[in-house]
Design a protein around this motif. Structure first.
Motif, PDB file in Angstrom:
ATOM      1  N   PRO A  58       0.834  -1.217   0.000  1.00 28.31           N
ATOM      2  CA  PRO A  58       0.000   0.000   0.000  1.00 28.31           C
ATOM      3  C   PRO A  58       0.864   1.261   0.000  1.00 28.31           C
ATOM      4  O   PRO A  58       2.029   1.227   0.399  1.00 28.31           O
TER       5      PRO A  58
ATOM      6  N   GLU B 292       1.536   4.921   1.571  1.00 28.00           N
ATOM      7  CA  GLU B 292       1.279   5.610   2.831  1.00 28.00           C
ATOM      8  C   GLU B 292       0.472   6.892   2.587  1.00 28.00           C
ATOM      9  O   GLU B 292       0.700   7.600   1.601  1.00 28.00           O
ATOM     10  N   ASN B 293      -0.419   7.192   3.538  1.00 29.58           N
ATOM     11  CA  ASN B 293      -1.284   8.369   3.402  1.00 29.58           C
ATOM     12  C   ASN B 293      -0.507   9.682   3.341  1.00 29.58           C
ATOM     13  O   ASN B 293      -0.888  10.587   2.596  1.00 29.58           O
TER      14      ASN B 293
ATOM     15  N   LEU C  97       0.693  10.181  -0.142  1.00 29.60           N
ATOM     16  CA  LEU C  97      -0.406  10.571  -1.039  1.00 29.60           C
ATOM     17  C   LEU C  97      -0.737  12.045  -0.859  1.00 29.60           C
ATOM     18  O   LEU C  97      -0.944  12.780  -1.830  1.00 29.60           O
TER      19      LEU C  97
ATOM     20  N   ARG D 116      -8.154   3.037  -3.131  1.00 27.53           N
ATOM     21  CA  ARG D 116      -7.109   2.120  -2.671  1.00 27.53           C
ATOM     22  C   ARG D 116      -7.603   0.713  -2.926  1.00 27.53           C
ATOM     23  O   ARG D 116      -8.803   0.439  -2.774  1.00 27.53           O
ATOM     24  N   LYS D 117      -6.650  -0.169  -3.286  1.00 25.23           N
ATOM     25  CA  LYS D 117      -7.030  -1.548  -3.617  1.00 25.23           C
ATOM     26  C   LYS D 117      -7.923  -2.121  -2.521  1.00 25.23           C
ATOM     27  O   LYS D 117      -7.591  -2.018  -1.342  1.00 25.23           O
TER      28      LYS D 117
ATOM     29  N   ASP E 123     -11.056  -1.078  -1.991  1.00 27.32           N
ATOM     30  CA  ASP E 123     -12.234  -0.238  -1.735  1.00 27.32           C
ATOM     31  C   ASP E 123     -13.091  -0.095  -2.998  1.00 27.32           C
ATOM     32  O   ASP E 123     -12.703  -0.514  -4.102  1.00 27.32           O
TER      33      ASP E 123
ATOM     34  N   TYR F  88     -11.783   2.153  -5.940  1.00 23.46           N
ATOM     35  CA  TYR F  88     -10.792   1.428  -6.757  1.00 23.46           C
ATOM     36  C   TYR F  88     -11.517   0.520  -7.749  1.00 23.46           C
ATOM     37  O   TYR F  88     -11.205   0.510  -8.944  1.00 23.46           O
TER      38      TYR F  88
ATOM     39  N   PRO G 174      -1.586  -0.631  -6.312  1.00 20.80           N
ATOM     40  CA  PRO G 174      -2.303  -0.464  -5.041  1.00 20.80           C
ATOM     41  C   PRO G 174      -3.239   0.741  -5.020  1.00 20.80           C
ATOM     42  O   PRO G 174      -4.141   0.804  -4.200  1.00 20.80           O
ATOM     43  N   VAL G 175      -2.999   1.704  -5.939  1.00 15.79           N
ATOM     44  CA  VAL G 175      -3.823   2.932  -5.961  1.00 15.79           C
ATOM     45  C   VAL G 175      -4.207   3.236  -7.401  1.00 15.79           C
ATOM     46  O   VAL G 175      -3.362   3.168  -8.304  1.00 15.79           O
TER      47      VAL G 175
ATOM     48  N   GLY H 237       2.080   3.499  -7.349  1.00 16.84           N
ATOM     49  CA  GLY H 237       2.584   2.557  -6.355  1.00 16.84           C
ATOM     50  C   GLY H 237       4.091   2.454  -6.400  1.00 16.84           C
ATOM     51  O   GLY H 237       4.776   3.270  -7.027  1.00 16.84           O
TER      52      GLY H 237
END
Ligand SMILES: Cc1cc2nc3c(=O)[nH]c(=O)nc-3n(C[C@H](O)[C@H](O)[C@H](O)COP(=O)(O)O)c2cc1C
Length: 204
Positions: A33, A35-36, A39, A64-65, A67, A70, A89-90, A163
């Motif tokens: 993933p 990190e926030n 992003l 995000r993967k 959700d 996504y 991942p995004v 990613g």
């Protein structure tokens, strides 16, 4: 994260920004993933892009993967992109507002230009964060509009995969893997920087 391989580093002049040299568009992403805080800084870089009348016509939908956002962005992608984007991942959908908020007059053609500038800022910050961004036009804007109920005056423009870069070997053999191993190429400046008359290269 993997370092940018030599063949993906821009063959350019000394002094060109490190981020410009090392940004590239991978298709092989690590199952990790993003990190926030990274992003958020990437979107901050996009936020500070220049825009016509400072309209900031960019809008972004990020998934995000795992959700629902996504899944919906993934659904808009053409099969060619779905085949490799499943590793990312995004996913992001970019959207442009086609009118000036101040007077509701058309902001053509600058709104697309401005979303592109925000995208370029994002991509450079992404590299700075140890990530890479892959922008895509291969998606259905009509489907994106429908799935996200995007209102009139706003246009889905591109999708992005974001990613950490992984080994090319996790891509299927053939085109995808070959592209991942190819050197990045560009036209020489003489083909697009002119002086005096159209088509006459500028002398540096
Ligand atoms: C507007 C736009 C649309 C693109 N569409 C796709 C796409 O649908 N699928 C894909 O795999 N790459 C796509 N790309 C990636 C380009 O092919 C890539 O940026 C180009 O080959 C230069 O490579 P580099 O980014 O590694 O320097 C797109 C890039 C942009 C900016």
């Amino acid at each position: 994260m993997l370092q940018t391989p030599d063949y993906k580093r821009a063959a350019t002049l000394p002094g060109v920004l490190n981020e410009v040299v090392n940004r590239w568009s991978p298709r092989s992403f690590a199952d990790k993933p993003v990190e926030n805080d990274k992003l958020e800084r990437c979107f901050e870089a996009a936020r500070w892009a220049a825009s016509c009348k400072n309209e900031q016509p960019w809008r972004f939908l990020l998934g995000r993967k795992g959700d629902d956002t996504y899944a919906r962005i993934f659904e808009t992608l053409v099969e060619f992109n779905q085949n490799w984007c499943k590793l990312a991942p995004v996913l992001v959908l970019t959207v442009g507002q086609d009118f000036f908020s101040s007077n509701h007059q058309p902001n053509e053609p600058f709104y697309t230009y401005d979303v592109g500038q925000a995208a370029a800022n994002f991509a450079l910050q992404a590299y700075h964060e140890g990530l890479q961004l892959h922008q895509m036009g291969g998606f259905s804007a009509a489907k994106a509009r429908e799935l996200f109920a995007i209102p009139e005056g706003y246009h889905p423009l591109t999708t992005w995969a974001l990613g950490y870069v992984a080994e090319p070997e996790q891509l299927p053999e053939g085109y995808y893997r070959e592209q991942e191993l190819l050197a990045r190429k560009r036209k020489p400046l003489s083909e697009f920087v002119f002086n005096g008359e159209w088509g006459k290269p500028l002398t540096f």
